[in-house]
Design a protein around this motif. Sequence first.
Motif, PDB file in Angstrom:
ATOM      1  N   LEU A  54       0.826  -1.196   0.000  1.00 55.62           N
ATOM      2  CA  LEU A  54       0.000   0.000   0.000  1.00 55.62           C
ATOM      3  C   LEU A  54       0.867   1.255   0.000  1.00 55.62           C
ATOM      4  N   ARG A  55       0.305   2.369  -0.392  1.00 55.01           N
ATOM      5  CA  ARG A  55       1.084   3.622  -0.397  1.00 55.01           C
ATOM      6  C   ARG A  55       1.642   3.902   1.000  1.00 55.01           C
ATOM      7  N   GLY A  56       2.871   4.399   1.021  1.00 53.27           N
ATOM      8  CA  GLY A  56       3.523   4.683   2.293  1.00 53.27           C
ATOM      9  C   GLY A  56       4.061   3.454   3.000  1.00 53.27           C
ATOM     10  N   PRO A  64      -0.439  11.252   0.172  1.00 50.48           N
ATOM     11  CA  PRO A  64      -1.421  11.470   1.233  1.00 50.48           C
ATOM     12  C   PRO A  64      -2.329  10.256   1.377  1.00 50.48           C
ATOM     13  N   TRP A  65      -2.666   9.912   2.629  1.00 46.10           N
ATOM     14  CA  TRP A  65      -3.601   8.811   2.837  1.00 46.10           C
ATOM     15  C   TRP A  65      -5.021   9.347   2.717  1.00 46.10           C
ATOM     16  N   GLU A  66      -5.555   9.180   1.536  1.00 42.92           N
ATOM     17  CA  GLU A  66      -6.959   9.493   1.272  1.00 42.92           C
ATOM     18  C   GLU A  66      -7.557   8.213   0.706  1.00 42.92           C
ATOM     19  N   TRP A  67      -8.652   7.757   1.279  1.00 42.51           N
ATOM     20  CA  TRP A  67      -9.153   6.418   0.978  1.00 42.51           C
ATOM     21  C   TRP A  67      -9.457   6.234  -0.503  1.00 42.51           C
ATOM     22  N   ARG A  69      -8.018   7.732  -2.989  1.00 46.72           N
ATOM     23  CA  ARG A  69      -6.754   7.659  -3.722  1.00 46.72           C
ATOM     24  C   ARG A  69      -6.082   6.309  -3.510  1.00 46.72           C
ATOM     25  N   VAL A  70      -6.233   5.736  -2.327  1.00 49.66           N
ATOM     26  CA  VAL A  70      -5.694   4.393  -2.100  1.00 49.66           C
ATOM     27  C   VAL A  70      -6.440   3.382  -2.974  1.00 49.66           C
ATOM     28  N   LEU A  71      -7.757   3.528  -3.090  1.00 51.80           N
ATOM     29  CA  LEU A  71      -8.510   2.652  -3.988  1.00 51.80           C
ATOM     30  C   LEU A  71      -8.087   2.862  -5.439  1.00 51.80           C
ATOM     31  N   ASP A  72      -7.707   4.076  -5.786  1.00 53.42           N
ATOM     32  CA  ASP A  72      -7.168   4.320  -7.124  1.00 53.42           C
ATOM     33  C   ASP A  72      -5.861   3.556  -7.328  1.00 53.42           C
ATOM     34  N   ASP A  73      -5.053   3.455  -6.270  1.00 59.41           N
ATOM     35  CA  ASP A  73      -3.825   2.658  -6.352  1.00 59.41           C
ATOM     36  C   ASP A  73      -4.167   1.197  -6.665  1.00 59.41           C
ATOM     37  N   VAL A  74      -5.180   0.689  -5.968  1.00 59.66           N
ATOM     38  CA  VAL A  74      -5.611  -0.692  -6.207  1.00 59.66           C
ATOM     39  C   VAL A  74      -6.096  -0.841  -7.652  1.00 59.66           C
ATOM     40  N   GLU A  75      -6.836   0.146  -8.134  1.00 64.06           N
ATOM     41  CA  GLU A  75      -7.302   0.131  -9.528  1.00 64.06           C
ATOM     42  C   GLU A  75      -6.118   0.021 -10.488  1.00 64.06           C
ATOM     43  N   ALA A  76      -5.046   0.757 -10.189  1.00 68.90           N
ATOM     44  CA  ALA A  76      -3.878   0.744 -11.072  1.00 68.90           C
ATOM     45  C   ALA A  76      -3.254  -0.646 -11.135  1.00 68.90           C
ATOM     46  N   PRO A 181       5.107   2.828   7.745  1.00 66.21           N
ATOM     47  CA  PRO A 181       4.746   4.190   7.352  1.00 66.21           C
ATOM     48  C   PRO A 181       5.167   5.215   8.392  1.00 66.21           C
ATOM     49  N   GLY A 182       5.190   6.466   7.975  1.00 65.54           N
ATOM     50  CA  GLY A 182       5.565   7.541   8.869  1.00 65.54           C
ATOM     51  C   GLY A 182       4.407   8.035   9.712  1.00 65.54           C
ATOM     52  N   PRO A 183       4.674   8.963  10.625  1.00 68.25           N
ATOM     53  CA  PRO A 183       3.642   9.433  11.557  1.00 68.25           C
ATOM     54  C   PRO A 183       2.477  10.139  10.886  1.00 68.25           C
ATOM     55  N   GLU A 184       2.711  10.806   9.743  1.00 77.78           N
ATOM     56  CA  GLU A 184       1.611  11.501   9.075  1.00 77.78           C
ATOM     57  C   GLU A 184       0.581  10.506   8.571  1.00 77.78           C
ATOM     58  N   LEU A 185       1.041   9.423   7.968  1.00 75.10           N
ATOM     59  CA  LEU A 185       0.103   8.413   7.482  1.00 75.10           C
ATOM     60  C   LEU A 185      -0.626   7.754   8.647  1.00 75.10           C
ATOM     61  N   LEU A 186       0.111   7.419   9.688  1.00 74.26           N
ATOM     62  CA  LEU A 186      -0.518   6.791  10.845  1.00 74.26           C
ATOM     63  C   LEU A 186      -1.609   7.674  11.432  1.00 74.26           C
ATOM     64  N   GLU A 187      -1.342   8.959  11.525  1.00 76.05           N
ATOM     65  CA  GLU A 187      -2.329   9.887  12.081  1.00 76.05           C
ATOM     66  C   GLU A 187      -3.549   9.977  11.182  1.00 76.05           C
TER      67      GLU A 187
END
Length: 277
Positions: A54-56, A64-67, A69-76, A181-187
């Motif tokens: 997954l991203r990050g 950025p963790w935006e749901w 956009r993550v689904l777009d990653d899966v689409e790719a 992942p880093g703290p920004e993604l975790l948050e």
Amino acid sequence: MPHDVIISDHEIPLAVRDFGGDGEPVLLLHGLGGTLEAWDRLELQGRRAVAMDLRGHGLSGDGPWEWERVLDDVEAVVKHFGLDAPAVVGQSLGGMLAVLWARRHPECPAIVNLDGLRSAENDPGNYPGMDPAARDEELARLKAVFDAQAAAMGGPLPAEARGMFPARALVERDGETYARPGPELLEAVRYAPEFRDTIPLLRQVGCAALVVIPTRDPAGFSGGELMAAFRRGIRRDLADVPSNIRVEELDASHNMLAERPDAIAALVTEFLAGNAS
């Protein structure tokens, strides 16, 4: 023989492992802090299995963790491998994404959610049967633990801590080693409604869904009443899910994929044989 690929013609690079195999496609999504290597011991006979970082996470890029956009990653990934309409199997965070994927894609034949229903750090009402004062004290303690973990992820790892993470989850910067992942993604994930409670979204899924929940406490929380109450809340809220959703309990902890890969492979294989075609 597994084949590793980096998809580079996307918003961010995506690291993917194609396990090969014949049959209908299955996409595998790991949990928060994990990597695609989580699936290396899962053998799905008669399926074409593909896993991604997954991203990050792992060797995939940051973003950025935006749901959506993550689904777009899966689409790719689905598009790159020509998977058409794969079944999706996810652990923890990956299971939550499987639910969101099925909502976006009504043609999805089936999903499997491995203990990806609700964050352990949750609303007090999701711990039924527990003394309120004790519950609130335990929740405050759990929050402090997660706060400390998130803060630690922002700094370099001491040498003695590096073995706690898969090598694929480590990155070198300026001579120091950091975990992904880093703290920004975790948050961003930690307080998202989707992460805190996926059960309302699960009820909106139209395809066949298998939910596997553990019967044992996660490592580090053994013997606490909070986790027992948490499981009671999960069972309570799954008691009247629609008939397309099958719920199974497994003698394992949240880390069930590492603990019981053969049992999970058997459950997933049997479920997909009856529902994904």
